[in-house]
Write an enzyme that holds these catalytic residues in place. Structure first.
Site, mmCIF file in Angstrom:
data_model
loop_
_atom_site.group_PDB
_atom_site.id
_atom_site.type_symbol
_atom_site.label_atom_id
_atom_site.label_comp_id
_atom_site.label_asym_id
_atom_site.label_seq_id
_atom_site.Cartn_x
_atom_site.Cartn_y
_atom_site.Cartn_z
ATOM 1 N N GLU A 288 29.736 11.639 50.846
ATOM 2 C CA GLU A 288 29.886 13.080 51.010
ATOM 3 C C GLU A 288 28.588 13.726 51.475
ATOM 4 O OE1 GLU A 288 33.153 13.792 47.519
ATOM 5 O OE2 GLU A 288 31.285 14.869 47.448
ATOM 6 N N CYS B 191 23.119 19.110 52.004
ATOM 7 C CA CYS B 191 22.991 18.326 50.782
ATOM 8 C C CYS B 191 23.412 16.900 51.131
ATOM 9 C CB CYS B 191 23.895 18.925 49.702
ATOM 10 S SG CYS B 191 23.927 17.976 48.176
ATOM 11 N N CYS C 57 26.919 5.819 42.634
ATOM 12 C CA CYS C 57 25.694 5.956 41.847
ATOM 13 C C CYS C 57 25.809 5.118 40.586
ATOM 14 C CB CYS C 57 25.478 7.422 41.472
ATOM 15 S SG CYS C 57 23.867 7.752 40.720
ATOM 16 N N ASN D 124 29.848 22.541 37.376
ATOM 17 C CA ASN D 124 31.053 22.563 38.211
ATOM 18 C C ASN D 124 32.047 21.593 37.590
ATOM 19 O OD1 ASN D 124 30.259 24.293 40.392
ATOM 20 N ND2 ASN D 124 28.912 22.664 41.094
ATOM 21 N N CYS E 75 25.806 9.660 34.800
ATOM 22 C CA CYS E 75 25.697 10.915 34.046
ATOM 23 C C CYS E 75 27.116 11.405 33.728
ATOM 24 C CB CYS E 75 24.943 11.962 34.863
ATOM 25 S SG CYS E 75 23.284 11.415 35.320
ATOM 26 N N CYS F 53 29.428 17.565 43.041
ATOM 27 C CA CYS F 53 29.096 16.150 43.172
ATOM 28 C C CYS F 53 30.274 15.173 43.122
ATOM 29 C CB CYS F 53 28.111 15.850 42.045
ATOM 30 S SG CYS F 53 27.335 14.282 42.107
ATOM 31 N N CYS G 221 29.018 14.085 35.926
ATOM 32 C CA CYS G 221 28.962 13.913 37.386
ATOM 33 C C CYS G 221 30.099 13.029 37.877
ATOM 34 C CB CYS G 221 27.613 13.308 37.777
ATOM 35 S SG CYS G 221 27.503 12.879 39.520
HETATM 36 N N1 SAH Z 1 20.794 11.573 41.194
HETATM 37 C C1 SAH Z 1 20.021 12.734 41.501
HETATM 38 C C2 SAH Z 1 20.544 13.524 42.702
HETATM 39 C C3 SAH Z 1 22.037 13.732 42.803
HETATM 40 S S1 SAH Z 1 22.790 14.873 41.689
HETATM 41 C C4 SAH Z 1 19.902 13.632 40.279
HETATM 42 O O1 SAH Z 1 20.558 13.353 39.285
HETATM 43 O O2 SAH Z 1 19.124 14.583 40.308
HETATM 44 C C5 SAH Z 1 22.119 16.458 42.099
HETATM 45 C C6 SAH Z 1 22.228 17.464 40.978
HETATM 46 O O3 SAH Z 1 23.609 17.825 40.742
HETATM 47 C C7 SAH Z 1 21.699 16.929 39.659
HETATM 48 O O4 SAH Z 1 20.899 17.883 39.017
HETATM 49 C C8 SAH Z 1 22.990 16.694 38.890
HETATM 50 O O5 SAH Z 1 22.786 16.671 37.516
HETATM 51 C C9 SAH Z 1 23.847 17.849 39.358
HETATM 52 N N2 SAH Z 1 25.273 17.680 39.048
HETATM 53 C C10 SAH Z 1 25.991 16.547 38.994
HETATM 54 N N3 SAH Z 1 27.264 16.795 38.638
HETATM 55 C C11 SAH Z 1 27.361 18.127 38.475
HETATM 56 C C12 SAH Z 1 28.427 18.992 38.107
HETATM 57 N N4 SAH Z 1 29.637 18.545 37.841
HETATM 58 N N5 SAH Z 1 28.146 20.318 38.036
HETATM 59 C C13 SAH Z 1 26.898 20.798 38.322
HETATM 60 N N6 SAH Z 1 25.869 20.030 38.674
HETATM 61 C C14 SAH Z 1 26.081 18.700 38.748
#
Ligand code: SAH
Length: 352
Positions: free
Chosen positions: A90, A103, A110, A292, A114, A335, A117
């Protein structure tokens, strides 16, 4: 390939160096997708290249295919791009007054898992190559008919698990697409022992590290952070912050921290107070990201009053803070969402 490599490549193929410059112009400035489009090169030369084994290899200029396009009401445009080996990633174009932010993804999937995510739910397929990252910026430029001004490595993947490629992509974006390093942000959730290496390699490969490093903190204490980010178990918060301090010392750049706000979980005044305490004396900036929602988890979006309260609590404690506007919610722009929804049900968008 940059200009010197393309000039050398042209000479290796029996052409004058300026043919390499022409190719560079068509690749980066004009955004050619296939050799056949590069009409400035002699037809005979193009035919010779096409006929070289493996046959047709040169017809392909390293660009991915657009598999799907999703445009939100605010103009945020999400692309699902297909790699040559049949995977999908994406990329999002986020227009705002006077700027266009892309972005980009740094990996297919990944491994960081997390909990909030969507990308993390599917695991890692592989890291992206330099051309696959640069392609994302070219693709957004093509689709949105606008020059991207900013790039954030906040798409799929963990950039610090693909450092060399990420830095090479930044080099290409700056050298070949004319972007400014200061308009580029690399976001990481933190991988033990990699921040010193990032600083060192950035100085070595880019001459200086002027891009912004954003660290996904998401919690003011180790216990809560591990609950949200299981991999944080191997990287105590104090060690992460110590590495950030060293990164600032080596690069001279301020670090920014991302903090996702999950309703009722980490968005209370006591969390804000603890975060301010944690970051005391640290030259930093905190970016609050309202969660989100994703299909797989039951987390709640924070109440607007909680977001505002959190922001104010940090500000009152002299922590530089901003709230990230949620963009493109109706384009599955959070994400990993689009890919997961569409996986397996896609026909490629017909070629231009
Ligand atoms: N792996 C890296 C970059 C990709 S994620 C990182 O973790 O920073 C980029 C950002 O989007 C991160 O801060 C992540 O925590 C956030 N993110 C992921 N899922 C999300 C969601 N459902 N809502 C809001 N932010 C989210």
């Amino acid at each position: 390939m940059g200009l010197p490599a393309l000039e050398a490549w042209a000479k290796d193929h029996g052409q004058a160096a300026f043919r390499g410059r022409q190719l560079h112009d068509w690749l980066y400035a004009k955004g050619a997708r296939q050799l056949a489009e590069v009409s400035v090169l002699p037809k005979l030369f193009r035919e010779q290249l096409s006929a070289q084994p493996p046959e047709g290899a040169f017809d392909w200029m390293g660009r991915s295919r657009e598999l799907h396009r999703s445009i939100a009401s605010d103009g945020t445009t999400k692309l699902l791009l297909g790699t040559r080996d049949g995977l999908s990633i994406e990329t999002v174009g986020i227009p705002a007054e006077g700027r266009l932010t892309v972005c980009v993804s740094s990996q297919v999937g990944c491994s960081m898992a997390c909990r909030f995510c969507a990308t993390g739910k599917g695991g890692l397929q592989r890291s992206l190559a330099v051309h696959e990252i640069v392609d994302q910026v070219l693709s957004v430029r093509e689709v949105m008919e606008q020059r991207p001004s900013h790039v954030v490595f906040m798409g799929m993947g963990e950039p610090l698990l693909n450092i060399e490629v990420v830095l090479a992509a930044i080099h290409c974006l700056c050298t070949d697409l004319g972007m400014a390093q200061r308009q580029i942000t690399v976001s990481t959730v933190g991988v033990p022992r990699t921040l010193p290496r990032l600083a060192e390699l950035a100085l070595e490969r880019l001459g200086r590290a002027q891009f912004t490093l954003a660290v996904s903190l998401h919690a003011p204490d180790q216990h809560l952070r591990e609950e949200l980010i299981p991999t944080a178990h191997a990287y105590p918060l104090e060690a992460l912050l110590e590495d950030c301090r060293r990164y600032v010392a080596v690069t001279g750049r301020r670090v920014s921290f991302e903090y996702i706000l999950l309703g009722g979980l980490n968005d209370q005044p006591r969390h804000a107070a603890a975060l301010a305490q944690l970051l005391r004396g640290f030259q930093s900036h905190v970016n609050l990201i309202p969660y989100n929602p994703i299909a797989e988890e039951e987390f709640q979006r924070p109440m607007p009053a909680a977001v505002e309260g959190f922001r104010r609590a940090l500000q009152e404690r002299h922590v530089a803070v901003s709230v990230r506007a949620s963009r493109g919610l109706d384009a599955d722009a959070a994400c990993g969402q689009l890919r997961r929804r569409l996986e397996g049900s896609l026909e490629p968008v017909p070629a231009r």
